[in-house]
Scaffold this motif. Structure first.
Motif, mmCIF file in Angstrom:
data_model
loop_
_atom_site.group_PDB
_atom_site.id
_atom_site.type_symbol
_atom_site.label_atom_id
_atom_site.label_comp_id
_atom_site.label_asym_id
_atom_site.label_seq_id
_atom_site.Cartn_x
_atom_site.Cartn_y
_atom_site.Cartn_z
ATOM 1 N N CYS A 28 0.838 -1.208 0.000
ATOM 2 C CA CYS A 28 0.000 0.000 0.000
ATOM 3 C C CYS A 28 0.871 1.255 0.000
ATOM 4 O O CYS A 28 0.600 2.218 -0.728
ATOM 5 C CB CYS A 28 -0.911 0.024 1.231
ATOM 6 S SG CYS A 28 -2.242 -1.189 1.141
ATOM 7 N N CYS A 113 -5.705 3.219 -0.964
ATOM 8 C CA CYS A 113 -7.009 2.532 -0.865
ATOM 9 C C CYS A 113 -7.204 1.538 -2.004
ATOM 10 O O CYS A 113 -7.719 0.436 -1.793
ATOM 11 C CB CYS A 113 -8.141 3.549 -0.822
ATOM 12 S SG CYS A 113 -8.112 4.519 0.701
ATOM 13 N N THR A 123 -10.825 -0.598 3.397
ATOM 14 C CA THR A 123 -10.285 0.615 4.027
ATOM 15 C C THR A 123 -11.424 1.553 4.409
ATOM 16 O O THR A 123 -12.524 1.454 3.873
ATOM 17 C CB THR A 123 -9.368 1.385 3.041
ATOM 18 O OG1 THR A 123 -10.119 1.672 1.853
ATOM 19 C CG2 THR A 123 -8.126 0.600 2.680
ATOM 20 N N ILE A 150 -6.054 6.210 7.740
ATOM 21 C CA ILE A 150 -6.781 5.193 6.971
ATOM 22 C C ILE A 150 -6.882 3.930 7.827
ATOM 23 O O ILE A 150 -5.854 3.378 8.249
ATOM 24 C CB ILE A 150 -6.067 4.857 5.642
ATOM 25 C CG1 ILE A 150 -5.739 6.137 4.862
ATOM 26 C CG2 ILE A 150 -6.930 3.912 4.797
ATOM 27 C CD1 ILE A 150 -4.842 5.893 3.647
ATOM 28 N N VAL A 152 -7.506 0.093 8.000
ATOM 29 C CA VAL A 152 -7.304 -0.988 7.021
ATOM 30 C C VAL A 152 -7.631 -2.316 7.697
ATOM 31 O O VAL A 152 -7.296 -2.514 8.876
ATOM 32 C CB VAL A 152 -5.831 -1.018 6.535
ATOM 33 C CG1 VAL A 152 -5.651 -2.037 5.405
ATOM 34 C CG2 VAL A 152 -5.356 0.358 6.077
#
Ligand SMILES: Cc1cc2nc3c(=O)[nH]c(=O)nc-3n(C[C@H](O)[C@H](O)[C@H](O)COP(=O)(O)O)c2cc1C
Length: 176
Positions: A28, A113, A123, A150, A152
């Protein structure tokens, strides 16, 4: 096809209590690292939170004014920080009266994302959080500017919601 990915990304508010693999989190960040930015300024940094003892206090810090209770089950958080823009991007922002740093960070977050989605993760971008609590919990420099967090993890549900969006005609037109 990219549109398949676009259709399968949604904000997850029901996570399974499950660890997120370190390699997937690294992927990511790699997607964010390769994101475009004004004058290639890359005005961002990321703190990856996946340690057992840190997840709970960070989750609680995202539950400002009773929001975001679902973060209790997130397997990881990516804390997105704003860093200094380079000289040309700063000049560009002033001349254009546009906060390029904000745009750059938004794009990087989008890359995260979509890479998460491509790897079977879910997410939720979080704009509401207690930044001081996160800074203290993670021993970050006191003056660090956290722009977004974020959440996750793995979605509890295996179906997607119908997307509620404005129609094409409300947001776009072909110039004549
Ligand atoms: C900058 C930003 C901040 C957001 N903050 C929150 C938040 O604090 N809590 C939350 O549940 N969702 C948050 N969201 C998710 C949005 O509510 C969501 O993206 C939007 O409703 C569209 O739904 P979808 O992501 O499922 O397609 C945020 C999204 C963005 C882009």
């Amino acid at each position: 096809m990219f549109m398949n990915l676009v259709n399968s990304r949604e904000s997850c508010r029901h996570f399974l209590k499950k660890e997120v693999e370190r390699e997937k989190l690294i992927n990511c960040i790699e997607a964010a690292r390769l994101a475009p930015s004004a004058c290639n300024s890359q005005p961002w940094s990321f703190v990856i939170v996946n340690k057992e003892g840190l997840l709970e206090p960070v989750a609680k810090a995202t539950q400002k004014i009773g929001m975001n209770k679902f973060t209790d089950n997130a397997g990881a958080f990516i804390v997105v920080c704003q860093e200094k823009a380079n000289f040309t991007a700063k000049i560009g922002s002033v001349l254009q009266e546009t906060a390029f740093q904000d745009i750059d960070i938004g794009i990087a977050v989008t890359h995260i994302c979509y890479e998460a989605t491509a790897q079977g993760l879910s997410t939720c971008i979080l704009g509401m959080f207690d930044d001081k609590k996160i800074i203290n919990t993670l021993n970050m420099p006191k003056n660090k500017k956290i722009k977004l967090v974020i959440a996750v993890g793995y979605a509890e549900r295996d179906y997607l919601r119908k997307k509620v969006r404005k129609e094409f005609d409300e947001i776009a037109y072909f110039a004549e």
